[in-house]
Design a protein around this motif. Structure first.
Motif, PDB file in Angstrom:
ATOM      1  N   LYS A  81      34.491   7.200  32.708  1.00 31.78           N
ATOM      2  CA  LYS A  81      33.150   7.792  32.666  1.00 31.78           C
ATOM      3  C   LYS A  81      32.248   7.062  31.680  1.00 31.78           C
ATOM      4  N   LEU A  82      32.832   6.595  30.594  1.00 34.44           N
ATOM      5  CA  LEU A  82      32.064   5.848  29.592  1.00 34.44           C
ATOM      6  C   LEU A  82      31.918   4.369  29.952  1.00 34.44           C
ATOM      7  N   VAL A 106      35.296   9.995  38.843  1.00 32.77           N
ATOM      8  CA  VAL A 106      34.403  10.580  37.830  1.00 32.77           C
ATOM      9  C   VAL A 106      33.169  11.197  38.481  1.00 32.77           C
ATOM     10  N   ASN A 107      32.890  10.825  39.724  1.00 32.26           N
ATOM     11  CA  ASN A 107      31.730  11.363  40.439  1.00 32.26           C
ATOM     12  C   ASN A 107      32.102  12.490  41.402  1.00 32.26           C
ATOM     13  N   TRP A 108      33.364  12.845  41.447  1.00 30.33           N
ATOM     14  CA  TRP A 108      33.813  13.864  42.392  1.00 30.33           C
ATOM     15  C   TRP A 108      33.517  15.268  41.873  1.00 30.33           C
ATOM     16  N   ALA A 126      39.558  17.144  32.786  1.00 30.57           N
ATOM     17  CA  ALA A 126      38.979  15.947  32.177  1.00 30.57           C
ATOM     18  C   ALA A 126      37.479  15.875  32.445  1.00 30.57           C
ATOM     19  N   SER A 127      37.086  16.256  33.647  1.00 35.98           N
ATOM     20  CA  SER A 127      35.665  16.256  33.995  1.00 35.98           C
ATOM     21  C   SER A 127      34.886  17.251  33.134  1.00 35.98           C
ATOM     22  N   ILE A 128      35.462  18.424  32.920  1.00 39.09           N
ATOM     23  CA  ILE A 128      34.817  19.438  32.076  1.00 39.09           C
ATOM     24  C   ILE A 128      34.722  18.948  30.630  1.00 39.09           C
TER      25      ILE A 128
END
Length: 285
Positions: A81-82, A106-108, A126-128
């Protein structure tokens, strides 16, 4: 405070502390590193990996996550994501596990992330942790832990305070149920989430078929826990390296079974063998 915690039979909650540490890392705080340094002797293997990885995160060194699938997924997702190309070192049973390697996730949306790796909730978590503020209704147990962790972290940071330590409630509930069983010869325990499966299966509370239906991800933990537990229940020597398989069978059979890899329990419960040794005699809840 519960006597089991007071007398140092219960480990820190690694799921909670890993979440706190990831939030610290991504937001420039070092509280988690200081905490882990202070408590080195008490840490499970996964928390030792967390300490090591936390130090390596801001360096050019590969990040050694040990055998922690949770830590690996969280930091790998954050790296993607970074838009950083961080390299990771994985060890032991983690090398055999099927883990997604697609940066596009990361875009899901969260519900799609929940379909990955035998439906683990770790990618959604991880997304949260990396800023996704979406919420889904009736989240899996560990995803709810993540929602709670983010809320707690934000609230305490908003008050200019550090996060609070938690002890492992899953292990505490299993240990407490085991002590009651020793006393009453009746197992009273309800499995809430996948980490309860091995204990519940050992004591006949759940079948393998029920376990797989409730938690498909059991097939992709430190072992295929559905298969490994059925084998372990029949073995005179436990050859599994899965910490939860070993813990559950050792509580059920005690000195009637040999354990080939006793140190494997350190992944989650480094106090386990002392707990088991003391449990019939001096432990009170």
């Amino acid at each position: 405070m519960n006597n089991l915690i007071k007398n140092d039979y219960i480990p820190f909650d690694k799921s909670w502390i890993i979440r706190m540490a990831v939030l610290d890392l991504l937001n420039g705080y070092d509280d988690s590193v200081k905490f882990l340094e202070k408590h080195q002797k008490e840490l499970s293997d996964d928390l030792k990996s967390l300490h090591r990885a936390s130090i390596q995160w801001n360096s050019n060194s590969p990040i050694d996550v040990g055998e922690s699938g949770t830590l690996y997924r969280f930091l790998k997702f954050a790296s993607w994501k970074l838009k950083q190309r961080k390299k990771f070192i994985i060890k032991g049973t983690l090398k055999r596990r099927k883990i997604c390697d697609n940066p596009e996730i990361v875009n899901w949306p969260l519900k799609k992330l929940l379909t990955l790796d035998n439906k683990t909730s770790q990618w959604a978590s991880a997304s949260i942790l990396t800023g996704n503020q979406k919420r889904i209704t009736n989240p899996p147990y560990k995803l709810q832990v993540t929602y709670d962790a983010v809320e707690h972290w934000n609230n305490t940071r908003g008050k200019r305070k550090s996060w609070k330590i938690k002890y492992d409630e899953t292990i505490l509930e299993q240990a407490s149920a085991y002590l009651r069983w020793l006393k009453n010869k009746k197992m009273e325990f309800y499995p809430k989430q996948s980490e309860d499966y091995c204990f519940a299966r050992a004591f006949g509370i759940i079948t393998a078929k029920e376990g797989e239906k409730r938690w498909p991800g059991l097939r992709n933990h430190e072992s295929d826990r559905i298969v490994e537990m059925e084998q372990a229940l029949r073995q005179k020597e436990i050859v599994s390296k899965d910490h939860r398989v070993i813990q559950s069978i050792a509580m059920l059979k005690k000195d009637k079974v040999k354990i080939k890899y006793p140190d494997s329990v350190n992944k989650s419960w480094p106090q386990f063998w002392r707990f088991l040794k003391d449990s019939p005699y001096s432990i009170t809840q």
